[in-house]
Design an enzyme around this catalytic site. Sequence first.
Site, PDB file in Angstrom:
ATOM      1  N   ARG A 225     -38.018  -8.478 -21.259  1.00  0.00           N
ATOM      2  CA  ARG A 225     -38.991  -9.152 -22.117  1.00  0.00           C
ATOM      3  C   ARG A 225     -39.424  -8.197 -23.228  1.00  0.00           C
ATOM      4  O   ARG A 225     -39.479  -6.972 -23.027  1.00  0.00           O
ATOM      5  CB  ARG A 225     -40.221  -9.566 -21.296  1.00  0.00           C
ATOM      6  CG  ARG A 225     -39.954 -10.726 -20.358  1.00  0.00           C
ATOM      7  CD  ARG A 225     -39.692 -12.025 -21.111  1.00  0.00           C
ATOM      8  NE  ARG A 225     -39.513 -13.166 -20.239  1.00  0.00           N
ATOM      9  CZ  ARG A 225     -38.324 -13.668 -19.859  1.00  0.00           C
ATOM     10  NH1 ARG A 225     -37.204 -13.111 -20.277  1.00  0.00           N
ATOM     11  NH2 ARG A 225     -38.263 -14.737 -19.082  1.00  0.00           N
ATOM     12  N   HIS A 273     -32.252 -13.362 -27.897  1.00  0.00           N
ATOM     13  CA  HIS A 273     -32.494 -13.748 -26.500  1.00  0.00           C
ATOM     14  C   HIS A 273     -31.309 -14.549 -25.927  1.00  0.00           C
ATOM     15  O   HIS A 273     -31.464 -15.695 -25.487  1.00  0.00           O
ATOM     16  CB  HIS A 273     -33.799 -14.558 -26.389  1.00  0.00           C
ATOM     17  CG  HIS A 273     -34.441 -14.405 -25.027  1.00  0.00           C
ATOM     18  ND1 HIS A 273     -35.781 -14.164 -24.848  1.00  0.00           N
ATOM     19  CD2 HIS A 273     -33.912 -14.452 -23.784  1.00  0.00           C
ATOM     20  CE1 HIS A 273     -36.050 -14.084 -23.550  1.00  0.00           C
ATOM     21  NE2 HIS A 273     -34.916 -14.257 -22.889  1.00  0.00           N
TER      22      HIS A 273
END
Length: 310
Positions: A225, A273
């Site tokens: 993250r 991502h």
Amino acid sequence: MTVLLYACYGVDSAAWLTALRNELPEIEIRESLDRGSPSEIDFAFVWKYPPGLLRRLPNLRALFTLGAGVESILADPDLPEDVPLVRMVDPGLAIGMNEFVLMRVLHYHRDMPEHERSQSARQWVRRVPPLPQDRRVGILGLGKLGALCARTLANLGFDVAGWSRTHKSLDGIATFTGAEQLPALLKRSEILVCLLPLTPDTDGIINRETLAQLPRGAFVINVARGQHVVDTDLIEALDSGQIAGATLDAFRVEPLPAEHPFWAHPRITVLPHVAAITQVQTAARTLATNIRSILAGQPANHIVDLTRGY
Ligand code: NAP
Ligand code: GLV
């Protein structure tokens, strides 16, 4: 009739609904709360859903998420404490992460950033890489994804170490446990891969202090993250030469804002991502297996521990 609410946003919903209906023909799958009564909903499959949704589901038996990381769902004030939250552990997702980490570790191991710079300068420079046994890779997080990547790299001969919260024993991999052993892991990591969940303990873990403990010229690969990285500290470490390069797949704000300095930094690779994406085919089956387990009175697999935060 058992009812599953599908509430996943930002993904190809048509593909998901087809796969879920194929895998669970005996279950009614609703795409919104407009049909029937919310009190009839037994299970919900969610991702990036609108606030307030969970408050409207009084009879949930389990809540399933489309992603592996659950920090955003844990932050929902409406998350029911007495309903199991089941995170995604998907063979397709694991394959993707394994490929991605291997690709980027090899990229750094084989000096590709320097070769690319040589090509730009039209220079013929032959660099001799070390043998994998002399390349030390450190993996933060030895869970479903971290342990798989660690094994893959170790099988290729890399000198791999991993770090986890509780002790792990993995063949051919040096393991380090808890905050007190983090410095030892960092000290030996020429390539550092972050595969931790985002929790209060791991927030900002890649910062000035931890980056300074890596060997000079180390590489960082963050596939967890964005909040794991203190952005300004990473840029400072890259600019000083302490860190030679970074691959970043997740960011504090996504999409990464156009003005963010990461985009143009010569030693950063920005990816949107995509390191590992939950794959409809394999994940719909995992979800179906879990739902059938619950219907048969068995516990689901991969229930999140709400107090631990992952
Ligand atoms: P997991 O199976 O829950 O594993 C988490 C690992 O982190 C475990 O080994 C755990 O230790 C360790 N850990 C947690 N807190 C720690 C702490 N404070 N100190 C040291 N170790 C700690 O998770 P996973 O399925 O491997 O997924 C990891 C993360 O990858 C997800 O949370 C998600 O954020 C990220 N992800 C990213 C993408 C992408 O495309 N970029 C895709 C999928 C997942 P223990 O083993 O001792 O519990
Ligand atoms: C993706 O980042 C996930 O958590 O599955």
